[in-house]
Write a protein that holds these residues in place. Sequence first.
Motif, PDB file in Angstrom:
ATOM      1  N   ARG A   1       0.827  -1.220   0.000  1.00 32.47           N
ATOM      2  CA  ARG A   1       0.000   0.000   0.000  1.00 32.47           C
ATOM      3  C   ARG A   1       0.849   1.253   0.000  1.00 32.47           C
ATOM      4  N   LEU A   2       1.869   1.263   0.861  1.00 30.38           N
ATOM      5  CA  LEU A   2       2.743   2.442   0.905  1.00 30.38           C
ATOM      6  C   LEU A   2       3.576   2.556  -0.376  1.00 30.38           C
ATOM      7  N   LEU A   3       4.047   1.420  -0.859  1.00 33.41           N
ATOM      8  CA  LEU A   3       4.853   1.460  -2.088  1.00 33.41           C
ATOM      9  C   LEU A   3       4.018   2.002  -3.253  1.00 33.41           C
ATOM     10  N   GLU A   4       2.761   1.594  -3.311  1.00 37.86           N
ATOM     11  CA  GLU A   4       1.889   2.102  -4.375  1.00 37.86           C
ATOM     12  C   GLU A   4       1.762   3.626  -4.290  1.00 37.86           C
ATOM     13  N   GLN A   5       1.552   4.123  -3.060  1.00 43.08           N
ATOM     14  CA  GLN A   5       1.457   5.590  -2.889  1.00 43.08           C
ATOM     15  C   GLN A   5       2.736   6.274  -3.360  1.00 43.08           C
ATOM     16  N   GLN A   6       3.857   5.662  -2.996  1.00 42.61           N
ATOM     17  CA  GLN A   6       5.151   6.252  -3.384  1.00 42.61           C
ATOM     18  C   GLN A   6       5.311   6.252  -4.908  1.00 42.61           C
ATOM     19  N   ILE A   7       4.876   5.168  -5.538  1.00 46.08           N
ATOM     20  CA  ILE A   7       4.985   5.085  -7.000  1.00 46.08           C
ATOM     21  C   ILE A   7       4.111   6.158  -7.653  1.00 46.08           C
ATOM     22  N   ARG A   8       2.911   6.339  -7.110  1.00 45.28           N
ATOM     23  CA  ARG A   8       2.014   7.355  -7.679  1.00 45.28           C
ATOM     24  C   ARG A   8       2.599   8.761  -7.527  1.00 45.28           C
ATOM     25  N   LYS A   9       3.251   8.993  -6.406  1.00 43.46           N
ATOM     26  CA  LYS A   9       3.782  10.333  -6.152  1.00 43.46           C
ATOM     27  C   LYS A   9       5.097  10.598  -6.891  1.00 43.46           C
ATOM     28  N   PHE A  10       5.998   9.611  -6.899  1.00 48.18           N
ATOM     29  CA  PHE A  10       7.356   9.878  -7.408  1.00 48.18           C
ATOM     30  C   PHE A  10       7.626   9.310  -8.808  1.00 48.18           C
ATOM     31  N   ARG A  11       6.703   8.489  -9.301  1.00 48.63           N
ATOM     32  CA  ARG A  11       6.746   7.969 -10.662  1.00 48.63           C
ATOM     33  C   ARG A  11       8.078   7.337 -11.088  1.00 48.63           C
ATOM     34  N   PRO A  12       8.581   6.364 -10.321  1.00 48.05           N
ATOM     35  CA  PRO A  12       9.793   5.669 -10.770  1.00 48.05           C
ATOM     36  C   PRO A  12       9.470   4.786 -11.980  1.00 48.05           C
ATOM     37  N   LYS A  13      10.505   4.409 -12.711  1.00 44.41           N
ATOM     38  CA  LYS A  13      10.299   3.524 -13.870  1.00 44.41           C
ATOM     39  C   LYS A  13      10.240   2.063 -13.447  1.00 44.41           C
ATOM     40  N   LEU A  14      10.841   1.800 -12.265  1.00 40.49           N
ATOM     41  CA  LEU A  14      11.018   0.419 -11.833  1.00 40.49           C
ATOM     42  C   LEU A  14      10.679   0.303 -10.348  1.00 40.49           C
ATOM     43  N   ALA A  15       9.987  -0.795  -9.994  1.00 37.42           N
ATOM     44  CA  ALA A  15       9.698  -1.034  -8.571  1.00 37.42           C
ATOM     45  C   ALA A  15       9.885  -2.511  -8.263  1.00 37.42           C
ATOM     46  N   ALA A  16      10.519  -2.797  -7.128  1.00 38.10           N
ATOM     47  CA  ALA A  16      10.762  -4.187  -6.742  1.00 38.10           C
ATOM     48  C   ALA A  16      10.147  -4.487  -5.388  1.00 38.10           C
ATOM     49  N   VAL A  17       9.641  -5.710  -5.259  1.00 40.26           N
ATOM     50  CA  VAL A  17       9.194  -6.216  -3.960  1.00 40.26           C
ATOM     51  C   VAL A  17       9.851  -7.580  -3.760  1.00 40.26           C
ATOM     52  N   TRP A  18       9.675  -8.168  -2.544  1.00 41.09           N
ATOM     53  CA  TRP A  18      10.467  -9.365  -2.265  1.00 41.09           C
ATOM     54  C   TRP A  18       9.873 -10.645  -2.863  1.00 41.09           C
ATOM     55  N   THR A  19       8.539 -10.819  -2.787  1.00 38.49           N
ATOM     56  CA  THR A  19       7.989 -12.087  -3.279  1.00 38.49           C
ATOM     57  C   THR A  19       7.196 -11.909  -4.579  1.00 38.49           C
ATOM     58  N   GLU A  20       7.061 -13.018  -5.300  1.00 41.73           N
ATOM     59  CA  GLU A  20       6.320 -13.011  -6.561  1.00 41.73           C
ATOM     60  C   GLU A  20       4.849 -12.638  -6.311  1.00 41.73           C
ATOM     61  N   GLU A  21       4.331 -13.158  -5.200  1.00 42.68           N
ATOM     62  CA  GLU A  21       2.942 -12.889  -4.841  1.00 42.68           C
ATOM     63  C   GLU A  21       2.692 -11.391  -4.645  1.00 42.68           C
ATOM     64  N   LYS A  22       3.613 -10.754  -3.901  1.00 44.70           N
ATOM     65  CA  LYS A  22       3.489  -9.306  -3.671  1.00 44.70           C
ATOM     66  C   LYS A  22       3.655  -8.539  -4.988  1.00 44.70           C
ATOM     67  N   ALA A  23       4.509  -9.069  -5.863  1.00 48.39           N
ATOM     68  CA  ALA A  23       4.719  -8.411  -7.154  1.00 48.39           C
ATOM     69  C   ALA A  23       3.415  -8.415  -7.958  1.00 48.39           C
ATOM     70  N   LYS A  24       2.707  -9.531  -7.914  1.00 42.45           N
ATOM     71  CA  LYS A  24       1.403  -9.627  -8.629  1.00 42.45           C
ATOM     72  C   LYS A  24       0.423  -8.602  -8.074  1.00 42.45           C
ATOM     73  N   GLU A  25       0.397  -8.527  -6.739  1.00 49.38           N
ATOM     74  CA  GLU A  25      -0.494  -7.587  -6.067  1.00 49.38           C
ATOM     75  C   GLU A  25      -0.176  -6.146  -6.485  1.00 49.38           C
ATOM     76  N   LEU A  26       1.108  -5.839  -6.490  1.00 50.40           N
ATOM     77  CA  LEU A  26       1.530  -4.478  -6.840  1.00 50.40           C
ATOM     78  C   LEU A  26       1.227  -4.163  -8.306  1.00 50.40           C
ATOM     79  N   LYS A  27       1.486  -5.154  -9.166  1.00 45.70           N
ATOM     80  CA  LYS A  27       1.235  -4.958 -10.600  1.00 45.70           C
ATOM     81  C   LYS A  27      -0.203  -4.543 -10.849  1.00 45.70           C
ATOM     82  N   GLN A  28      -1.108  -5.236 -10.175  1.00 45.58           N
ATOM     83  CA  GLN A  28      -2.531  -4.903 -10.315  1.00 45.58           C
ATOM     84  C   GLN A  28      -2.812  -3.498  -9.822  1.00 45.58           C
ATOM     85  N   ALA A  29      -2.224  -3.167  -8.684  1.00 51.32           N
ATOM     86  CA  ALA A  29      -2.494  -1.866  -8.074  1.00 51.32           C
ATOM     87  C   ALA A  29      -2.004  -0.702  -8.939  1.00 51.32           C
ATOM     88  N   VAL A  30      -0.928  -0.915  -9.677  1.00 49.61           N
ATOM     89  CA  VAL A  30      -0.368   0.200 -10.470  1.00 49.61           C
ATOM     90  C   VAL A  30      -0.497  -0.046 -11.978  1.00 49.61           C
TER      91      VAL A  30
END
Length: 384
Positions: A39-68
């Motif tokens: 949730r916090l990473l998504e907010q950060q991505i929306r605010k700072f617009r990086p080109k790349l974002a990493a999380v630790w597990t594949e499951e979390k990556a799927k969750e993040l992909k959907q969110a952004v």
Amino acid sequence: MKTIGILGSTGSIGTQTLQVVEQNGDIKVTALAAGSNIRLLEQQIRKFRPKLAAVWTEEKAKELKQAVADLDVEVVWGMDGLLAVATEPESEILVTAIVGMIGIRPTIAAMEAGKDIALANKETLVTAGHIIMPLAKEKGVRLLPVDSEHSAIFQCLNGEHSQGRANKIHKILLTASGGPFRGRTREEMAGIQVEDALKHPNWSMGQKITIDSSTMVNKGLEVMEAKWLFGVEMDQVQVVVQPQSVIHSMVEFEDGAVMAQLGTPDMKLPIQYALYYPERRVLPGDRLDFWKLKEIRFEKPDFENFQGLSLAYRAGKMGGSMPTVFNAANELAVSMFLNRKIGYLTIVDMIQAAMEHHHLIENPTVEQILETEKETYEYIESRW
Ligand code: NAD
Ligand code: MG
């Protein structure tokens, strides 16, 4: 415009780094990595617009992909994800605000890619300093300390050059608050609970370093960090307890002159100093008020009751793979304490037992460091 990547963007140092970025408005964030706080990473991505974002597990990556999904950001995961963030081609500086030795490989990868390191992740330097320091020289990259004490020392060394050579350091006076249990005997610390240990008197930080501060293991890690960053011997680093955390550290030169850096306990100062070095910028916030302060007190550290500090000196002097054992044992012990699996004093017992069990490797490679970490975990798990 400066460009940065951040490992550990959702943590204490990571979020304060992004506050500094926001307040200044002239740094571009190219890549972010975090563990599991989507949730916090998504907010950060929306605010700072990086080109790349990493999380630790594949499951979390799927969750993040959907969110952004509506944004133009690539989502990666695992160690490969951390390495991708660390080496993102556009970034000039990598802020290593991740906690633990997991930072070793990404930090080395970033340096090999020519990036300056704003270094908060002290565990990496403690365990792999003999690899990191020569690599920095070879690649011509800067290690800009974020740890407040090391930033203070770094600031005290400003301008201390004569005829192109650095003036020799006689001694580093590394200040310590002493933590919440300063003045207690080992017996008096036996029943300490997680909640007690998480109350630091002066600094608000991540959980692991807060526990490390209470045991003085953090100061021990910092002595080793200082040894590598400033090229001194362990015995040239003297810990000075200064309970108010006003003096962030000092350097004594050969002629007896002592330089100190003072300030309020706010990590945004060392973070901003690292990002803009050697430029100083306005930083909003409280300033030191010497009339309110009235006095600054000093005490000797209590090596008897805070064995974590004594063991750190021993590990640092032995060198080789011993600091890895010290650090790995502490990382596992602290996580077990936080999960209420062991008592407070067992943290230091585990470090001591692991160090006594270990056969020293003189000049460990990265693989041997990671192997030593694994063996240390296995040894502790087999005994406790
Ligand atoms: P923290 O626990 O608040 O944050 C750690 C960050 O690392 C989080 O964003 C977390 O998601 C991320 N992370 C952890 N494991 C990860 C993984 N496997 N993959 C990806 N991301 C992962 O910690 P902190 O207090 O900010 O400390 C970070 C580092 O800075 C530590 O090495 C600490 O010793 C050092 N440091 C912190 C302070 C401070 O004031 N907090 C001061 C000096 C030095
Ligand atoms: Mg510190």
